[in-house]
Design a protein around this motif. Structure first.
Motif, PDB file in Angstrom:
ATOM      1  N   LYS A  78       0.828  -1.209   0.000  1.00  0.00           N
ATOM      2  CA  LYS A  78       0.000   0.000   0.000  1.00  0.00           C
ATOM      3  C   LYS A  78       0.862   1.259   0.000  1.00  0.00           C
ATOM      4  CE  LYS A  78      -4.125  -1.841   0.072  1.00  0.00           C
ATOM      5  NZ  LYS A  78      -5.103  -1.629  -1.028  1.00  0.00           N
ATOM      6  N   ARG A  79       1.993   1.197   0.701  1.00  0.00           N
ATOM      7  CA  ARG A  79       2.901   2.343   0.714  1.00  0.00           C
ATOM      8  C   ARG A  79       3.429   2.605  -0.693  1.00  0.00           C
ATOM      9  NH1 ARG A  79       5.802   0.425   4.575  1.00  0.00           N
ATOM     10  NH2 ARG A  79       4.677   1.335   6.342  1.00  0.00           N
ATOM     11  N   ALA A  80       3.796   1.526  -1.391  1.00  0.00           N
ATOM     12  CA  ALA A  80       4.307   1.671  -2.755  1.00  0.00           C
ATOM     13  C   ALA A  80       3.226   2.160  -3.720  1.00  0.00           C
ATOM     14  CB  ALA A  80       4.867   0.326  -3.243  1.00  0.00           C
ATOM     15  N   ARG A  81       1.979   1.894  -3.374  1.00  0.00           N
ATOM     16  CA  ARG A  81       0.868   2.308  -4.234  1.00  0.00           C
ATOM     17  C   ARG A  81       0.435   3.748  -3.979  1.00  0.00           C
ATOM     18  NH1 ARG A  81      -0.687   0.024  -8.771  1.00  0.00           N
ATOM     19  NH2 ARG A  81      -2.917   0.015  -8.330  1.00  0.00           N
ATOM     20  N   GLY A  82       1.198   4.448  -3.162  1.00  0.00           N
ATOM     21  CA  GLY A  82       0.922   5.870  -2.964  1.00  0.00           C
ATOM     22  C   GLY A  82       0.134   6.203  -1.719  1.00  0.00           C
ATOM     23  N   ILE A 765       3.763  -7.878 -13.402  1.00  0.00           N
ATOM     24  CA  ILE A 765       3.360  -6.685 -12.648  1.00  0.00           C
ATOM     25  C   ILE A 765       1.839  -6.567 -12.634  1.00  0.00           C
ATOM     26  CG2 ILE A 765       3.444  -4.161 -12.577  1.00  0.00           C
ATOM     27  CD1 ILE A 765       6.245  -4.402 -13.913  1.00  0.00           C
ATOM     28  N   ARG A 766       1.229  -6.744 -13.797  1.00  0.00           N
ATOM     29  CA  ARG A 766      -0.229  -6.627 -13.885  1.00  0.00           C
ATOM     30  C   ARG A 766      -0.932  -7.661 -13.004  1.00  0.00           C
ATOM     31  NH1 ARG A 766      -2.970  -8.611 -19.281  1.00  0.00           N
ATOM     32  NH2 ARG A 766      -2.502 -10.575 -18.196  1.00  0.00           N
ATOM     33  N   ASP A 767      -0.546  -8.919 -13.135  1.00  0.00           N
ATOM     34  CA  ASP A 767      -1.249  -9.993 -12.436  1.00  0.00           C
ATOM     35  C   ASP A 767      -0.939 -10.003 -10.943  1.00  0.00           C
ATOM     36  OD1 ASP A 767      -2.155 -10.574 -14.931  1.00  0.00           O
ATOM     37  OD2 ASP A 767      -0.995 -12.432 -15.177  1.00  0.00           O
ATOM     38  N   ALA A 768       0.316  -9.718 -10.583  1.00  0.00           N
ATOM     39  CA  ALA A 768       0.678  -9.694  -9.165  1.00  0.00           C
ATOM     40  C   ALA A 768      -0.028  -8.537  -8.460  1.00  0.00           C
ATOM     41  CB  ALA A 768       2.190  -9.571  -9.004  1.00  0.00           C
ATOM     42  N   THR A 769      -0.175  -7.419  -9.147  1.00  0.00           N
ATOM     43  CA  THR A 769      -0.892  -6.278  -8.579  1.00  0.00           C
ATOM     44  C   THR A 769      -2.337  -6.652  -8.295  1.00  0.00           C
ATOM     45  OG1 THR A 769       0.527  -4.734  -9.784  1.00  0.00           O
ATOM     46  CG2 THR A 769      -1.576  -3.873  -8.961  1.00  0.00           C
ATOM     47  N   ILE A 777      -2.012 -13.248  -1.368  1.00  0.00           N
ATOM     48  CA  ILE A 777      -0.586 -13.056  -1.119  1.00  0.00           C
ATOM     49  C   ILE A 777       0.240 -14.158  -1.793  1.00  0.00           C
ATOM     50  CG2 ILE A 777       1.181 -12.724   0.644  1.00  0.00           C
ATOM     51  CD1 ILE A 777      -1.033 -10.585   0.634  1.00  0.00           C
ATOM     52  N   ARG A 778      -0.239 -15.376  -1.672  1.00  0.00           N
ATOM     53  CA  ARG A 778       0.510 -16.485  -2.272  1.00  0.00           C
ATOM     54  C   ARG A 778       0.573 -16.342  -3.792  1.00  0.00           C
ATOM     55  NH1 ARG A 778      -0.756 -22.172  -3.742  1.00  0.00           N
ATOM     56  NH2 ARG A 778       1.203 -23.342  -3.566  1.00  0.00           N
ATOM     57  N   GLY A 779      -0.553 -16.006  -4.407  1.00  0.00           N
ATOM     58  CA  GLY A 779      -0.574 -15.822  -5.857  1.00  0.00           C
ATOM     59  C   GLY A 779       0.395 -14.747  -6.297  1.00  0.00           C
ATOM     60  N   TYR A 780       0.453 -13.655  -5.523  1.00  0.00           N
ATOM     61  CA  TYR A 780       1.402 -12.575  -5.826  1.00  0.00           C
ATOM     62  C   TYR A 780       2.840 -13.079  -5.802  1.00  0.00           C
ATOM     63  CZ  TYR A 780       4.802  -9.303  -3.793  1.00  0.00           C
ATOM     64  OH  TYR A 780       5.962  -8.633  -3.454  1.00  0.00           O
ATOM     65  N   THR A 852       4.985   0.181 -12.802  1.00  0.00           N
ATOM     66  CA  THR A 852       3.831   0.218 -13.713  1.00  0.00           C
ATOM     67  C   THR A 852       4.065  -0.770 -14.851  1.00  0.00           C
ATOM     68  OG1 THR A 852       4.848   2.018 -14.956  1.00  0.00           O
ATOM     69  CG2 THR A 852       3.327   2.630 -13.183  1.00  0.00           C
ATOM     70  N   TYR A 853       2.999  -1.153 -15.490  1.00  0.00           N
ATOM     71  CA  TYR A 853       3.110  -2.074 -16.624  1.00  0.00           C
ATOM     72  C   TYR A 853       2.487  -1.429 -17.859  1.00  0.00           C
ATOM     73  CZ  TYR A 853      -1.831  -3.182 -15.783  1.00  0.00           C
ATOM     74  OH  TYR A 853      -3.191  -3.107 -15.628  1.00  0.00           O
TER      75      TYR A 853
END
Length: 894
Positions: A78-82, A765-769, A777-780, A852-853
Motif C-alpha cells: 500500500k505504501r508503494a501504491r501511494g 506486474i499486472r497480475d501480481a498487482t 498473497i501467495r498468488g502474488y 507500472t506495466y
C-alpha cells in the motif's frame, strides 16, 4: 537456541550469513532514520492497517511471524501504491496469564522456571544474566517489560515496516484513562449490566475467566451445556437419586437408573431436599445457585438392586451398575433409555452377559426382564434407533467410547429434527423438540426438575492449573451483546465491511447471533479496574476492542507528558469509585473531543493545561487515520476479539469511523504436527534471523499457503525455497555486474526472446498487482518471484545459445530488474533494498512507487510461440533418448 541448526544452514551457510549481514544493515538504516514513522499528510490517501497486539507472556513464535508478515506485505504494498501507511504495534499485558506465570515462578514451579529460562536464553547469552532476569519474574510487571522489549527486537529483525513510536501497554496509566472513558460510554449507552448469569469460573481463583485466562483457551472451543436434573425418589425413603440428562423427553422410555458401583456418592441437602449425587456434582452445584450441604457418603454398590420412582410416569425402576457412568459428568447418575440412547443399549447388553456382576448383586432376574421401550417414531429406522446405529457402527461394548459417542450424535440429531413422540408418552404425535419443552414444564409442575451446567470439554484449567467450571455468579458485570439495538448496529457494521477470505463471514454471523451476556470483569490479574466498582478488573479481551484508536495519539500523549496527567485522573477516578467528578469529567471531555469531536476545545485545553493547538492536533491526527482500513488476524479470534472489535466500534463511534475490512490467515504447524511446548516443536521467532534469514522466512511464509490454509513449516520445503533465493541472488548480481547499458537498443529490432521477457515482466506486474489488491498473497509471490525468476533463467540461457547481442541482453536484463526488484520489495525487502542500491540508486526502495506495466507490451502470442519451441525441443530430446542416436542435425518441418 545454540543447539538448534536448520537444514538451510547446513546447505547454504555462507549465503545465509551474507543475507543476514544485509538484513542487519538495512534494518539499522530504516529504523534509525524512522522511514516508517507515519505522519498525517492531508490530501494524501491513507491506509491504516493493524494486527492484534501480542500478549507478551513469552517469546513469540512462527505463528506470530506469519500473521505479522502478511500484515507487513500489505503495508509495504500500500505504501508503494501511494498510500500514507500507518502500521503500528503495542503490547497486551492485561489479565491473569502473566500474573499466573509470576505466581508459579514465585512458588518454585520447576516446569515454568525451566520454560522461562529457555525463553530468556533466546535473547540473553550469559547464564548468570538469564538467572538474574528470571529472579525478577516474580513481579508480573517485569515479565511484561522484558517480553515487550524483545518483541520489538524480533519484529525489527524481520523487517516489519512499523511505526514503533506508538507503542504502549494495556497497563499504562494513560491507557487506563482511555479504558475508563470507553466503559463509561458503554455504560451510559446501556450496554453494561450487572446480574447473575452462568459464566466460566475458577473457584480456586474466585473469579470469572475468559479465553486469555484459560490454558489453551485460544485453541479450544469451550461450550456451556445445560443439563436437566430429574429427581427419582428412592423407594422407602425421602431421598432422591438425581440424574442429569440432555434429553428429558426420553423419561417415558426409562427402564432403569445407572450408577457406577465403584464411586463414593454423597448424601446431600440441596435447597432443603435430600439428594444422592456424585461429590464433584455437589461441588459444582454449590456454585450454580444451589444451597448444598454434604451430610455423608454412600458407596455406589450399596444402591444397586434398589428401586426408584420415575416422575411423570410414576413407575418403579431398578438401580443397576454401569462402568461408563462418570462421576465428573453431570451428577454421576444416569437414567437409562436403551431404545434411544446407544450407551444405555450397549450397557444393557453388556450387563445381561455379565454373569459375575449379576450374581454379585443378585440382580439376574431383574435384568433379564428388562427390554427397551420405544417412545419415538423415526423415519428410516426400526423400533429401536439406538440398536440400529450401534449395530451399523459395530460398537463392541460400553468401553468403545469413540464409536458410542458417534452413535449418540447420530441418534440424538436424527430424533431431534425428525422424531415424533409415540402414543405411550404424554405428548403423542408431538415433535421431539416441542415435547422436550412440554416435558420440562410437566417435571417442573411436579417439583421433579432442576438445572445444572457443565463444560464441554470437561477438563478445562486456568493458566495457573486450577479447574474451571460453569458457575452462576451474582453481581457479575457483563457486556450485554444481546442488546437488540447494539446487535443491530454490529450487524450493520459487519455488512458494510470486507471479510477476506469471504468464507469467514458466516463465522462472524454465527457468533453475532449467539453473543449475549459476556463477563467483562474479574477479581484478579493485571489491567484497568472497573472505575465505578474497582474491586473488579476489566477482563483482558474486554479492554482490547477499540485500542486501535489509541495508536493515533499514543506517541504524542507520551512525548508531551500528557500521559502523566491522564494517569493521575485515572487513579483518582478509581480510588474514589467514580465519585471524583472533576477527574472523571476531565477524562470524558478529553477523549470525547479527541475521538468524537464533542465538547469545547478551549475547555479541554484549559483543564489539561496545554495549548488548544495541541489538543486540536490530536483530534486531527485521529480524524486523519480513522477508520481502521484493515484488521489482519487469525480466524481463532472470530469468536471473541474480532467480533468484540466490531461491536465496540459500532457502539462508540459514528458510522464514518467504523472499520472497513478484516483479513485472516490460518494457523502454522510444523512438519505436519501442531506446534506445542509438550512436543518440543515450537519454532521461536528469534530463531529466524539466526538460523534462517528474515527474507527467506518471509518468502516461505508468503508462498507456502493461501490465507485460508494452514501453513506447514517443513524444513525440506524451506530448503527448496532457499535454493530459489540463492538462484535469485546469483541472477540479480550477474545482471548488476554486467552493468547498466548506456544506450537503449532500437526497440523495433529486438529479438523474439527479448520481446517475450519484456512481456513476461509486464504481465507479472499486472497480475501480481491484481493478486495483492485481492489479498491473494501467495498468488502474488508465485507470480512475482518464482515465475519471473524461471523466465529470466530461461531467457539468459536461450539468449546465449541463439546469439542475442550482449548489449540487448544487458539492456533488457536491466529493464526487467528495475521493475522486478520493486515488485519484490513487499516480500523480500532487505535483499530488494540491497539490490536497489547496488544498481546505483540512493533512495530507499521501501519508499519507491510501485512498478507500472504497459498492456501493449504483453503478448499472448509470444507466450504461445516460446511454449511451442520449448515443447518441440523437449520432443526432440525425448526421441533422441529413446532411439539412442546422435544425429549431426535435426530437421523440423512446419
Amino acid at each position: 537456541m545454540r543447539e538448534f541448526r536448520s537444514k538451510v544452514e547446513e546447505l547454504y551457510g555462507d549465503f545465509l550469513r551474507e543475507v543476514r549481514e544485509i538484513e542487519r544493515k538495512w534494518q539499522e538504516e530504516w529504523y534509525n532514520k524512522g522511514i516508517f514513522n507515519a505522519e498525517p499528510r492531508p490530501g494524501k490517501p491513507k491506509y491504516f492497517i493493524t494486527v492484534p497486539y501480542p500478549y507478551v507472556s513469552g517469546s513469540p513464535h512462527i505463528g506470530h511471524g506469519r500473521t505479522f508478515t502478511i500484515g507487513d506485505v500489505v503495508a509495504r504494498y500500500k505504501r508503494a501504491r501511494g498510500f500514507n501507511v500507518l502500521y503500528p504495534i503495542a503490547w497486551h499485558i492485561t489479565g491473569t496469564p502473566i500474573q499466573s506465570v509470576a505466581d508459579r515462578i514465585m512458588k518454585g514451579d520447576q516446569d515454568d522456571i525451566k520454560l522461562y529460562s529457555w525463553y530468556v536464553s533466546l535473547y540473553v547469552d550469559d547464564p548468570g544474566k538469564v538467572k538474574e532476569t528470571l529472579s525478577a519474574f516474580t513481579n508480573p510487571w517485569n515479565i511484561a517489560k522484558f517480553f515487550a522489549s524483545v518483541y520489538v527486537r524480533d519484529f525489527k529483525s524481520l523487517g516489519f515496516s512499523m511505526d514503533f513510536r506508538r507503542q504502549f501497554t494495556t497497563g499504562d496509566p494513560d491507557y487506563n484513562a482511555f479504558i475508563i472513558w470507553q466503559y463509561y460510554r458503554l455504560r451510559n449507552a446501556g450496554y453494561i449490566t450487572q446480574g447473575s448469569h452462568v459464566v466460566l469460573y475458577s473457584p480456586d481463583e474466585g473469579q470469572a475467566v475468559g479465553e486469555h485466562d484459560i490454558k489453551g483457551g485460544d485453541e479450544i472451543a469451550i461450550d456451556i451445556l445445560e443439563f436437566n436434573l430429574v429427581k427419582f425418589r428412592l423407594e422407602g425413603s425421602n431421598e432422591y437419586l438425581v440424574a442429569a440428562t440432555l434429553r428429558p423427553e426420553t423419561i417415558y422410555g426409562i427402564t432403569n437408573v445407572w450408577i457406577n458401583p465403584s464411586v463414593d456418592y454423597v448424601r446431600t441437602e440441596v435447597n432443603g431436599e435430600r439428594w444422592i449425587i456424585s461429590r464433584p456434582a455437589a461441588w459444582k452445584l454449590s456454585y450454580q445457585g444451589y444451597d448444598v450441604k454434604v451430610l455423608g457418603t454412600v458407596r455406589g454398590e450399596e444402591l444397586i438392586g434398589k428401586y426408584v420412582v420415575a416422575p411423570l410416569i410414576n413407575r418403579s425402576v431398578p438401580v443397576l451398575p454401569a462402568s461408563f457412568v462418570d462421576e465428573n459428568t453431570g451428577t454421576g447418575i444416569v437414567y437409562s433409555v436403551p431404545a434411544h440412547a446407544p450407551y444405555d443399549y450397549i450397557a444393557l447388553l453388556d450387563l445381561k452377559k455379565d454373569e459375575s456382576t449379576l450374581s454379585k448383586y443378585g440382580i439376574k432376574d431383574i435384568v433379564e426382564r428388562i427390554e427397551p421401550i420405544s417412545i419415538i417414531k423415526l423415519p428410516n429406522y426400526g423400533k429401536y434407533p439406538a440398536k440400529d446405529v450401534v449395530e451399523k457402527l459395530g460398537v463392541k461394548n460400553q468401553n468403545d467410547r469413540e464409536r458410542l459417542d458417534e452413535a449418540t450424535r447420530i441418534v440424538y440429531r436424527e430424533e431431534f429434527y425428525n422424531g415424533v413422540m409415540r402414543e405411550n408418552t404424554l405428548f403423542p404425535e408431538l415433535s421431539v423438540n416441542k415435547a422436550r419443552e412440554r416435558t420440562i414444564e410437566s417435571l417442573q409442575g411436579q417439583g421433579a426438575w432442576g438445572r445444572m451446567y457443565e463444560l464441554e470439554p470437561r477438563n478445562v484449567f486456568t493458566r495457573s492449573g486450577n479447574p474451571v467450571i460453569a458457575a452462576v455468579i451474582k453481581d457479575q458485570w457483563f457486556l450485554n451483546y444481546g442488546n437488540p439495538e447494539w446487535k443491530s448496529k454490529a450487524f450493520k457494521c459487519l455488512n458494510l465491511m470486507k471479510i477476506i477470505p469471504e468464507k469467514y463471514r458466516k463465522n462472524f454471523e454465527d457468533v453475532f447471533n449467539w453473543l449475549s451476556m459476556r463477563p467483562c470483569a474479574r477479581k484478579r490479574g493485571l489491567g484497568t479496574r472497573l472505575p465505578w466498582d474497582p474491586d473488579w478488573i476489566i477482563e483482558s479481551l474486554s479492554d482490547s476492542t477499540i485500542y486501535m484508536a489509541y495508536y493515533t495519539i499514543a506517541h504524542k500523549i507520551k512525548s508531551s507528558g500528557l500521559d502523566k496527567r491522564l494517569g493521575e485522573y485515572a487513579r483518582r477516578v478509581i480510588s474514589s469509585r467514580g465519585s471524583d467528578e472533576e477527574a472523571l469529567s476531565a477524562i470524558m471531555m478529553f477523549f470525547n473531543y479527541v475521538f468524537l469531536g464533542e465538547g469545547d476545545l478551549e475547555t479541554v485545553a484549559k483543564v489539561f493545561r496545554v495549548n488548544k493547538e495541541f489538543i486540536e492536533d490530536l483530534r486531527k491526527e485521529f480524524d486523519y487515520w480513522y477508520p481502521v482500513d484493515e484488521r489482519h488476524s487469525g480466524p481463532d479470534l472470530i469468536g471473541s476479539h474480532l467480533s468484540f472489535f466490531i461491536f465496540h466500534h459500532a457502539a462508540i463511534f459514528p458510522e464514518r469511523y467504523w472499520p472497513r475490512s478484516i483479513t485472516l490467515n490460518e494457523y502454522v504447524i510444523r512438519e505436519g504436527m501442531k506446534m506445542s511446548r509438550s512436543l518440543g516443536n515450537v519454532l521461536p521467532l528469534p530463531y529466524i534471523p539466526t538460523h534462517y534469514s528474515a527474507d527467506l522466512a518471509r518468502l516461505y511464509i508468503a508462498s507456502a499457503a493461501d490465507l485460508d490454509t494452514t501453513l506447514d513449516w517443513r524444513e525440506d520445503d524451506v530448503v527448496s525455497t532457499a535454493s530459489r533465493l540463492v538462484k535469485f541472488w546469483d541472477v540479480v548480481n550477474r545482471i548488476i555486474k554486467a552493468g547498466k547499458p548506456s544506450i537503449a537498443p532500437n526497440l523495433n529490432s529486438l529479438s523474439l526472446m527479448t520481446r517475450w521477457i519484456i512481456s513476461k515482466i509486464n504481465r507479472a506486474i499486472r497480475d501480481a498487482t491484481m493478486d495483492l489488491e485481492n489479498e491473494n498473497i501467495r498468488g502474488y509471490v508465485l507470480k512475482a518471484f518464482f515465475d519471473v525468476l524461471a523466465s529470466i533463467e530461461k531467457y539468459l540461457e536461450i539468449s546465449s545459445v541463439i546469439g542475442i547481442s550482449k548489449d540487448e541482453v544487458r539492456w533488457v536484463s536491466w529493464y526487467v530488474l528495475e521493475r522486478w526488484i520493486k515488485l519484490l520489495q513487499p516480500v523480500i525487502p532487505h535483499m530488494a533494498e540491497e539490490v536497489w542500491h547496488r544498481m546505483g540508486n540512493t533512495t530507499f526502495i521501501s519508499l519507491e512507487p510501485w512498478p507500472t506495466y504497459d498492456e501493449g507490451l504483453i503478448s499472448d502470442d509470444l507466450d504461445v510461440a516460446i511454449n511451442i519451441v520449448e515443447r518441440t525441443i523437449e520432443d526432440v530430446q525425448e526421441i533422441l533418448r529413446v532411439t539412442k542416436i546422435s544425429p549431426k542435425a535435426v530437421h523440423i518441418y512446419v
